[in-house]
Motif scaffolding. Structure first.
Motif, PDB file in Angstrom:
ATOM      1  N   LEU A   1      -1.850   5.062  -6.206  1.00 54.01           N
ATOM      2  CA  LEU A   1      -3.875   5.738  -5.842  1.00 54.01           C
ATOM      3  C   LEU A   1      -4.103   5.300  -4.242  1.00 54.01           C
ATOM      4  CD1 LEU A   1      -6.692   5.602  -7.494  1.00 54.01           C
ATOM      5  CD2 LEU A   1      -6.795   3.021  -7.819  1.00 54.01           C
ATOM      6  N   PHE A   2      -4.223   4.190  -3.762  1.00 51.10           N
ATOM      7  CA  PHE A   2      -4.325   4.476  -2.362  1.00 51.10           C
ATOM      8  C   PHE A   2      -3.528   5.305  -1.546  1.00 51.10           C
ATOM      9  CE2 PHE A   2      -2.876   3.128   1.671  1.00 51.10           C
ATOM     10  CZ  PHE A   2      -3.910   3.073   2.996  1.00 51.10           C
ATOM     11  N   MET A   3      -2.017   6.180  -1.806  1.00 53.90           N
ATOM     12  CA  MET A   3      -1.790   7.158  -0.636  1.00 53.90           C
ATOM     13  C   MET A   3      -2.775   8.159  -1.178  1.00 53.90           C
ATOM     14  SD  MET A   3       0.420   5.510   0.834  1.00 53.90           S
ATOM     15  CE  MET A   3       1.265   7.078   1.002  1.00 53.90           C
ATOM     16  N   SER A   4      -2.964   8.028  -2.438  1.00 53.71           N
ATOM     17  CA  SER A   4      -3.693   9.844  -3.132  1.00 53.71           C
ATOM     18  C   SER A   4      -5.278   9.617  -2.654  1.00 53.71           C
ATOM     19  CB  SER A   4      -3.794   9.871  -4.549  1.00 53.71           C
ATOM     20  OG  SER A   4      -4.739  10.733  -4.485  1.00 53.71           O
ATOM     21  N   ALA A   5      -6.052   8.639  -2.925  1.00 60.54           N
ATOM     22  CA  ALA A   5      -7.710   8.913  -1.722  1.00 60.54           C
ATOM     23  C   ALA A   5      -7.448   8.443  -0.176  1.00 60.54           C
ATOM     24  CB  ALA A   5      -8.156   7.626  -2.379  1.00 60.54           C
ATOM     25  N   ALA A   6      -6.663   7.874   0.148  1.00 62.54           N
ATOM     26  CA  ALA A   6      -6.552   7.453   1.891  1.00 62.54           C
ATOM     27  C   ALA A   6      -5.661   8.635   2.383  1.00 62.54           C
ATOM     28  CB  ALA A   6      -5.844   6.421   1.925  1.00 62.54           C
ATOM     29  N   LEU A   7      -4.881   9.641   2.029  1.00 63.01           N
ATOM     30  CA  LEU A   7      -3.850  10.397   3.089  1.00 63.01           C
ATOM     31  C   LEU A   7      -2.943   9.715   4.044  1.00 63.01           C
ATOM     32  CD1 LEU A   7      -5.563  13.752   1.434  1.00 63.01           C
ATOM     33  CD2 LEU A   7      -2.642  12.738   0.286  1.00 63.01           C
ATOM     34  N   PRO A   8      -3.181   8.689   3.771  1.00 65.83           N
ATOM     35  CA  PRO A   8      -3.358   8.484   5.280  1.00 65.83           C
ATOM     36  C   PRO A   8      -2.248   8.579   6.288  1.00 65.83           C
ATOM     37  CG  PRO A   8      -1.430   6.666   3.991  1.00 65.83           C
ATOM     38  CD  PRO A   8      -2.627   7.965   3.483  1.00 65.83           C
ATOM     39  N   LEU A   9      -2.538   8.501   7.478  1.00 66.30           N
ATOM     40  CA  LEU A   9      -1.349   9.237   8.724  1.00 66.30           C
ATOM     41  C   LEU A   9      -1.193   8.075   9.687  1.00 66.30           C
ATOM     42  CD1 LEU A   9      -0.056  11.587  10.764  1.00 66.30           C
ATOM     43  CD2 LEU A   9      -2.784  11.494  11.693  1.00 66.30           C
ATOM     44  N   HIS A  10      -2.094   7.158  10.291  1.00 63.84           N
ATOM     45  CA  HIS A  10      -1.472   5.943  11.117  1.00 63.84           C
ATOM     46  C   HIS A  10      -2.495   4.972  10.551  1.00 63.84           C
ATOM     47  CE1 HIS A  10       0.443   8.315  13.794  1.00 63.84           C
ATOM     48  NE2 HIS A  10      -0.744   9.147  14.130  1.00 63.84           N
TER      49      HIS A  10
ATOM     50  N   LEU B   1       0.720  -1.284   0.064  1.00 68.15           N
ATOM     51  CA  LEU B   1      -0.088  -0.011   0.384  1.00 68.15           C
ATOM     52  C   LEU B   1       0.912   1.178  -0.154  1.00 68.15           C
ATOM     53  CD1 LEU B   1      -2.831  -1.331   1.887  1.00 68.15           C
ATOM     54  CD2 LEU B   1      -2.796  -0.422   0.054  1.00 68.15           C
ATOM     55  N   SER B   2       2.833   1.109   0.409  1.00 65.38           N
ATOM     56  CA  SER B   2       3.171   2.448   1.080  1.00 65.38           C
ATOM     57  C   SER B   2       3.332   2.667  -0.486  1.00 65.38           C
ATOM     58  CB  SER B   2       4.397   2.261   1.613  1.00 65.38           C
ATOM     59  OG  SER B   2       4.486   1.568   1.276  1.00 65.38           O
ATOM     60  N   ALA B   3       3.457   1.600  -1.737  1.00 64.30           N
ATOM     61  CA  ALA B   3       3.804   2.200  -2.967  1.00 64.30           C
ATOM     62  C   ALA B   3       2.691   2.156  -3.737  1.00 64.30           C
ATOM     63  CB  ALA B   3       4.814   1.273  -3.413  1.00 64.30           C
ATOM     64  N   ASN B   4       1.648   2.403  -3.403  1.00 63.54           N
ATOM     65  CA  ASN B   4       0.293   2.034  -4.097  1.00 63.54           C
ATOM     66  C   ASN B   4      -0.237   3.971  -4.640  1.00 63.54           C
ATOM     67  OD1 ASN B   4      -2.269   1.934  -4.950  1.00 63.54           O
ATOM     68  ND2 ASN B   4      -2.337  -0.049  -4.868  1.00 63.54           N
TER      69      ASN B   4
END
Ligand code: NI
Length: 226
Positions: free
Chosen positions: A69-78, A64-67
């Motif tokens: 689409l996921f990074m853009s949609a989720a903007l994850p913090l934790h 996920l950290s290299a995805n």
């Protein structure tokens, strides 16, 4: 926003994970259910500290950290450590809402669940039923994705897993706290990012690309919580 993220894992990664999951120590899913969830939850899970869950979980988090689409949609913090469940023989999880605050196992650190993730490990044709039904303001959506694909949906939604009447439904599920708390703001940033990427691909030298990128980052700067 409800978003399918295709090919989070390769078919080789899915096959490896399934081999491990077949030999894992499954327990009653009620172990981690809250008061309301326990009444409607009937499935099996791996314990939070299960070594197989840890091992496959780290593969998922790395992917996920290299995805983009996921990074853009989720903007994850934790992101909470991925968990695993399975349903067979009519098992189901009735309508519920995911708890809003969860403790990161072994740390005492609390995270707010903004987005829920379900990553599929069985192909849709391997089982009957087992649809993830997510209710949002546009109505109920039914989700059943190919193995290796993931659905990202707001943790605020009511959702359920319909009874699995044939075969076995095998999934990973987990939650994340986003840098952007509100789904509306996060969705706008995602739409803007998609539009900027498209414009950048079609007209890379257009001055609006850099100007819009600036607006994107300034909105992120304005709204992000860390
Ligand atoms: Ni849930």
């Amino acid at each position: 926003m409800l978003l399918a993220i295709p090919n989070v894992l390769t078919s080789a990664q899915v096959a490896d994970a399934r081999r491990l999951l077949e030999q894992a120590a499954w327990i009653d899913g009620k172990a981690t259910a809250g008061h309301q969830g326990a009444r409607v939850k009937d499935n099996q899970q791996l314990a939070v500290d299960d070594p197989t869950a840890r091992q496959i979980g780290s593969v998922i988090l790395q992917a996920l950290s290299a995805n983009p689409l996921f990074m853009s949609a989720a903007l994850p913090l934790h992101i909470l450590p991925p968990m695993f469940n399975r349903y067979s023989g009519g098992q189901t999880f009735g309508t519920h809402v995911d708890g809003s605050i969860r403790i990161v196992p072994g740390t005492g650190h609390r995270i707010r669940t903004d987005l829920s993730c379900t990553l599929f490990f069985a192909e849709p044709e391997e089982y009957d039923g087992g649809e993830l039904i997510i209710e949002d303001t546009y109505g109920a959506k039914s989700v059943k994705l190919p193995a290796g694909h993931m659905i990202l949906y707001p943790s605020t939604s009511l959702h359920q897993v319909t009874p699995v009447t044939r075969g076995t439904r095998l999934c990973s599920f987990f939650w994340l706290q986003s840098m952007i708390r509100a789904d509306t703001q996060r969705s706008m940033l995602f739409d803007m990012d998609v539009a900027i990427q498209r414009l950048g691909a079609e007209k890379p030298d257009h001055p609006s690309v850099v100007q819009l990128t600036g607006v994107y980052h300034n909105l992120l700067r304005l709204w992000a919580e860390m």
